[in-house]
Design a protein around this motif. Structure first.
Motif, PDB file in Angstrom:
ATOM      1  N   VAL A   1      11.272  66.403  37.279  1.00  0.00           N
ATOM      2  CA  VAL A   1      11.526  66.489  38.723  1.00  0.00           C
ATOM      3  C   VAL A   1      10.725  67.649  39.308  1.00  0.00           C
ATOM      4  CG1 VAL A   1      13.301  66.952  40.459  1.00  0.00           C
ATOM      5  CG2 VAL A   1      13.825  65.475  38.499  1.00  0.00           C
ATOM      6  N   HIS A   2      10.705  68.724  38.545  1.00  0.00           N
ATOM      7  CA  HIS A   2       9.890  69.887  38.916  1.00  0.00           C
ATOM      8  C   HIS A   2       8.648  69.904  38.027  1.00  0.00           C
ATOM      9  CE1 HIS A   2      13.861  71.617  40.509  1.00  0.00           C
ATOM     10  NE2 HIS A   2      13.124  71.232  41.528  1.00  0.00           N
ATOM     11  N   GLY A   3       7.476  69.803  38.673  1.00  0.00           N
ATOM     12  CA  GLY A   3       6.241  69.599  37.923  1.00  0.00           C
ATOM     13  C   GLY A   3       5.916  70.677  36.906  1.00  0.00           C
ATOM     14  N   LEU A   4       6.374  71.882  37.139  1.00  0.00           N
ATOM     15  CA  LEU A   4       6.072  72.968  36.200  1.00  0.00           C
ATOM     16  C   LEU A   4       6.880  72.868  34.906  1.00  0.00           C
ATOM     17  CD1 LEU A   4       5.913  76.154  38.464  1.00  0.00           C
ATOM     18  CD2 LEU A   4       4.054  75.197  37.101  1.00  0.00           C
ATOM     19  N   GLU A   5       8.001  72.165  34.990  1.00  0.00           N
ATOM     20  CA  GLU A   5       8.933  72.158  33.866  1.00  0.00           C
ATOM     21  C   GLU A   5       8.601  71.002  32.916  1.00  0.00           C
ATOM     22  OE1 GLU A   5      12.765  72.203  35.818  1.00  0.00           O
ATOM     23  OE2 GLU A   5      12.100  73.794  37.156  1.00  0.00           O
ATOM     24  N   ARG A   6       7.415  71.092  32.320  1.00  0.00           N
ATOM     25  CA  ARG A   6       6.913  70.002  31.477  1.00  0.00           C
ATOM     26  C   ARG A   6       7.819  69.734  30.288  1.00  0.00           C
ATOM     27  NH1 ARG A   6       0.729  70.695  32.480  1.00  0.00           N
ATOM     28  NH2 ARG A   6       0.712  68.567  31.711  1.00  0.00           N
TER      29      ARG A   6
ATOM     30  N   ARG B   1       2.591  72.433  39.638  1.00  0.00           N
ATOM     31  CA  ARG B   1       3.462  73.051  40.633  1.00  0.00           C
ATOM     32  C   ARG B   1       4.849  72.426  40.577  1.00  0.00           C
ATOM     33  NH1 ARG B   1       0.114  71.383  45.950  1.00  0.00           N
ATOM     34  NH2 ARG B   1       2.065  71.167  47.067  1.00  0.00           N
ATOM     35  N   ARG B   2       5.801  73.192  41.077  1.00  0.00           N
ATOM     36  CA  ARG B   2       7.197  72.758  41.066  1.00  0.00           C
ATOM     37  C   ARG B   2       7.415  71.562  41.999  1.00  0.00           C
ATOM     38  NH1 ARG B   2      12.435  75.177  40.491  1.00  0.00           N
ATOM     39  NH2 ARG B   2      13.862  74.469  42.106  1.00  0.00           N
ATOM     40  N   SER B   3       6.813  71.664  43.187  1.00  0.00           N
ATOM     41  CA  SER B   3       7.049  70.670  44.235  1.00  0.00           C
ATOM     42  C   SER B   3       6.193  69.422  43.998  1.00  0.00           C
ATOM     43  CB  SER B   3       6.681  71.281  45.576  1.00  0.00           C
ATOM     44  OG  SER B   3       5.286  71.486  45.615  1.00  0.00           O
TER      45      SER B   3
ATOM     46  N   VAL C   1      16.865  66.864  33.076  1.00  0.00           N
ATOM     47  CA  VAL C   1      16.494  68.026  32.266  1.00  0.00           C
ATOM     48  C   VAL C   1      15.563  68.978  33.043  1.00  0.00           C
ATOM     49  CG1 VAL C   1      15.592  68.804  30.050  1.00  0.00           C
ATOM     50  CG2 VAL C   1      16.679  66.565  30.215  1.00  0.00           C
ATOM     51  N   HIS C   2      15.991  70.215  33.131  1.00  0.00           N
ATOM     52  CA  HIS C   2      15.224  71.272  33.813  1.00  0.00           C
ATOM     53  C   HIS C   2      15.064  72.475  32.898  1.00  0.00           C
ATOM     54  CE1 HIS C   2      15.366  69.694  38.021  1.00  0.00           C
ATOM     55  NE2 HIS C   2      16.289  68.936  37.458  1.00  0.00           N
ATOM     56  N   SER C   3      14.213  73.404  33.324  1.00  0.00           N
ATOM     57  CA  SER C   3      14.105  74.671  32.591  1.00  0.00           C
ATOM     58  C   SER C   3      13.767  75.767  33.582  1.00  0.00           C
ATOM     59  CB  SER C   3      13.019  74.579  31.514  1.00  0.00           C
ATOM     60  OG  SER C   3      11.764  74.264  32.102  1.00  0.00           O
ATOM     61  N   GLY C   4      14.080  76.998  33.204  1.00  0.00           N
ATOM     62  CA  GLY C   4      13.660  78.098  34.065  1.00  0.00           C
ATOM     63  C   GLY C   4      14.757  79.010  34.551  1.00  0.00           C
TER      64      GLY C   4
HETATM   65 ZN   LIG Z   1      13.923  72.348  37.667  1.00  0.00          ZN
END
Ligand SMILES: [Zn+2]
Length: 345
Positions: free
Chosen positions: A60-65, A112-114, A184-187
């Motif tokens: 969902v957030h591009g940085l969180e591969r 990027r996140r967005s 699933v996210h990270s950060g």
């Molecule tokens: Zn996230």
């Protein structure tokens, strides 16, 4: 180059889906530099609309591969298992697994996140948080798409990626009698958290008793598990959370044939720990959100298999957490209020 490792692995996986048990759908195409990037949805298992359903979402957030990688690793194992494991084949004749492993391919490609338009997809639903302070930008804001956590303009409506998620959820999650989903996210933070709704309010969601019962069952079954289970609102409130929105849609549907339960979880992997072990990661934008060293990446890809396995089993076996009597619901609700909401009812 349009393609990148996660997209390549995803497309390889799509080719391997067992035809009698699953299929994929191209939910939409996101334009980028004169080309387009696909968003794929995967559907495995029972074709009965009301079948118990496990949903897995990532990227969902591009940085969180790493989120996309974790889901792909699990689905790859699952597809291999379906080639020889008769008990899993039997299970999937009764339950459904659906997944969008990579919701924001443009964001991932652009690092990027967005999304391409600068919109944070997890702030893009038309829900409003009550009581989030306006100075707290991570709650979501409408100041500028150049700042992270931008919600997008209400006049534009939801972004194509967000609309794809909603449409897919309406098709496969809303008709189901029992759903657990994991996004699933990270950060954030030092530990791995499992968040349940709401993100928009400190008020408890309707399936709080079931969420508490699920947590208790997980605690009893895997005593050494690593997760901190809590409402998202315990950490911070956000506007426009897509899962708040999908949950409310699910709730609005009249229950057909008994009690319906939906627990949308966000797995927030505590990436600050990876940074602590390897501070040089802070020098790269991806390093804040992803394990960089190969052995650590492999460890993360293994780390959540127990969770997914538990959820797949539990979705088919509702007695201890989803089929609760009124007395049990009241008891679990009281326990949950004491544990998470600092109050006795
Ligand atoms: Zn996230």
């Amino acid at each position: 180059m349009t393609f990148f490792p996660e997209m390549t692995s995803l497309e390889q996986l799509l080719e391997k889906l067992p035809a009698h048990l699953g299929h994929y759908e191209t939910l939409c195409h996101v334009p980028l530099n004169g080309k387009t990037l696909p968003i794929y949805g995967i559907v495995l298992g029972s074709k009965v609309p009301s079948a118990p359903t496990l949903g897995l979402f990532g990227g969902v957030h591009g940085l969180e591969r790493i989120g996309t990688q974790v889901i792909l690793a699990y689905l790859q194992s699952l597809v291999e298992l379906l080639g020889w494991d008769s008990s899993l084949n039997l299970l999937l004749s009764k339950v459904r697994i659906v997944s969008i492993p990579l919701l924001n391919p443009a964001g991932m490609l652009l690092q990027r996140r967005s999304n391409l338009k600068g919109v944070d997809l997890m702030r893009n639903a038309p829900t409003q948080a009550d009581g989030a302070p306006s100075w707290f930008l991570p709650a979501g804001h409408r100041i500028s798409s150049w700042l992270p956590w931008y919600r997008g303009k209400p006049s534009v409506g939801m972004q194509p990626e967000a609309r794809a998620l909603i449409k897919f959820s309406k098709k496969y999650l809303l008709p189901s009698q029992r759903v657990i989903s994991v996004d699933v996210h990270s950060g954030f933070g030092m530990v791995d958290r499992l968040w349940f709704p709401y993100a928009k309010t400190v008020k408890p969601f309707s399936n709080l008793p079931e969420a508490f019962a699920l947590k208790s069952l997980f605690d009893q079954t895997y005593v050494n598990h690593i997760y901190q289970f809590e409402p998202q609102s315990r950490q911070y409130l956000i506007h426009g959370d897509l899962w708040d929105y999908v949950y409310d849609l699910y709730q609005r549907r009249k229950a057909r044939g008994g009690h319906r339960v939906f627990i949308p979880l966000a797995l927030e992997m505590g990436s600050w720990l990876w940074v602590k072990k390897n501070p040089r990661q802070l020098l790269s934008v991806l390093g804040v959100f992803n394990p960089i060293k190969p052995h650590r990446q492999q460890r993360i890809l293994r780390r959540h298999l127990i969770l997914f396995d538990f959820l797949l089993r539990v979705i088919q076996s509702p007695e201890k957490w989803a089929h609760l009597s009124q007395d049990q619901r009241q008891y679990f609700r009281q326990q949950a209020m004491t544990l998470w909401y600092d109050q006795d009812e």
